[in-house]
Design a protein around this motif. Sequence first.
Motif, PDB file in Angstrom:
ATOM      1  N   GLU A  31      26.339  76.912 -83.529  1.00 20.46           N
ATOM      2  CA  GLU A  31      26.229  78.080 -84.417  1.00 20.46           C
ATOM      3  C   GLU A  31      27.566  78.392 -85.072  1.00 20.46           C
TER       4      GLU A  31
ATOM      5  N   LEU B 177      19.060  81.856 -89.093  1.00 18.08           N
ATOM      6  CA  LEU B 177      20.330  81.793 -89.825  1.00 18.08           C
ATOM      7  C   LEU B 177      20.218  81.012 -91.128  1.00 18.08           C
TER       8      LEU B 177
ATOM      9  N   SER C  22      24.325  87.374 -89.814  1.00 17.56           N
ATOM     10  CA  SER C  22      23.870  86.498 -88.725  1.00 17.56           C
ATOM     11  C   SER C  22      23.514  87.317 -87.496  1.00 17.56           C
TER      12      SER C  22
END
Length: 417
Positions: free
Chosen positions: A158, A190, A294
């Motif tokens: 991530e 995302l 996010s």
Amino acid sequence: MFLGQLEPRTARTTADAIRYAMWPLAIMTVLHRVLVKAVSGYITDDFKPVYEAALAFLNRREVYNANFDSVDPHYLYPPSGTLLISPIAIIDPEKSRWIFISVNAAAVILAGYLLLKLFDLGIKSVAAPILLFGMFSSETVTNTLIFTNINGVVLLAEVVFIMLLLRRKDLWAGAAMGLTIAVKPILIPLLLLPFVRGQWKVFVTAFGIPLILTAIAWPLSVDPMNFFKRTGPYILETRDYFNSSISGNGEYYGLPPWLTWGLRLLFGAMVLISLWILYRYYRTDELFFVTTTSGLVLTASFLLPSLGQMYYSMMLFPFLMTVVLKNSVLRNWPAWFAIYAFMSYDGWLSTRFPAEGRLAEYMRTTLGWSLLIIVIFSVLGDRYLAARREGRLDVSLDPVEPAPAPASVTELSDSLR
């Protein structure tokens, strides 16, 4: 020289004192979590079904044959994920588990280092040991290591995705995302970021890599269709155990469907309004926009659909780091009440107050995620209304800079960098 380090002739700064205090605490916490808590394990064992599935895959046996009537951890990775994790079954289970723990611990540490770089902080800054200590003190990292699952690697992917996205390295950002989708598609929300930013190449590798891996794994698997026939429907079900989503707690406590749906719609509306404000007024502030968005979409993806587990909160570390930004939405005490609720390793089960303790323990994650969404919505909404009143909507939504802080406070703030 060594004695001089212990007691220098010149006075230390406040930041130096904090840094020297925090590094031993951080290092010993990491060692304790890895060598004691993780190696000792617990009754919940996420690694066992993964190892057994990898072993079955390598030996051409059925993989997707779990009994979903039990509450034991089940194997839920798709065929592409089975292909990627299959090498763990080459060696014996105990050594393989230790390696898995080590890889995930190293991934969390590396993710923390990259987060420091992302926010223009150095390893010598006071933020470094505070971040390391905070990560390994949390429930999400601790139980990821104890239960031995892959969340640490997913966190690293991530952070790499966010960094590459900000640097406009779209294909590589998509590759980082694609590898997580192939194993555990928890980060799919995302992809809203490259969509609204027009970074279309991200989608080529984000979906291309799992498709290619699935094409390779399909003929090597005995029962790949069972993932879609049996495992997929189970993943989409709302279960009433180990589930901190609104619908999960609704099932556990027997709430009427209209109430759980009403809460989901209410929080969904808050998320949509917050996303609109972020996109309309903050998308040019790229670091703030990407990291805050996010955190918002991931929190919503834990709280609103059918399944949300407490240790999913690990994926919120990039968002929590925004506290170092001047326009962060986390610079208030309700935000950190929320973060405590879903990040703390404290247990609230009580022998003296069993009913109250059980309620606090089972509801704290749901309430924490809910409060975090309320905080984001309230802060952004307040900024919007204040800017509209003051006639500066076309200039900036950020609050007006306060008067300069006293020198000592300013020095401490600067020392974070």
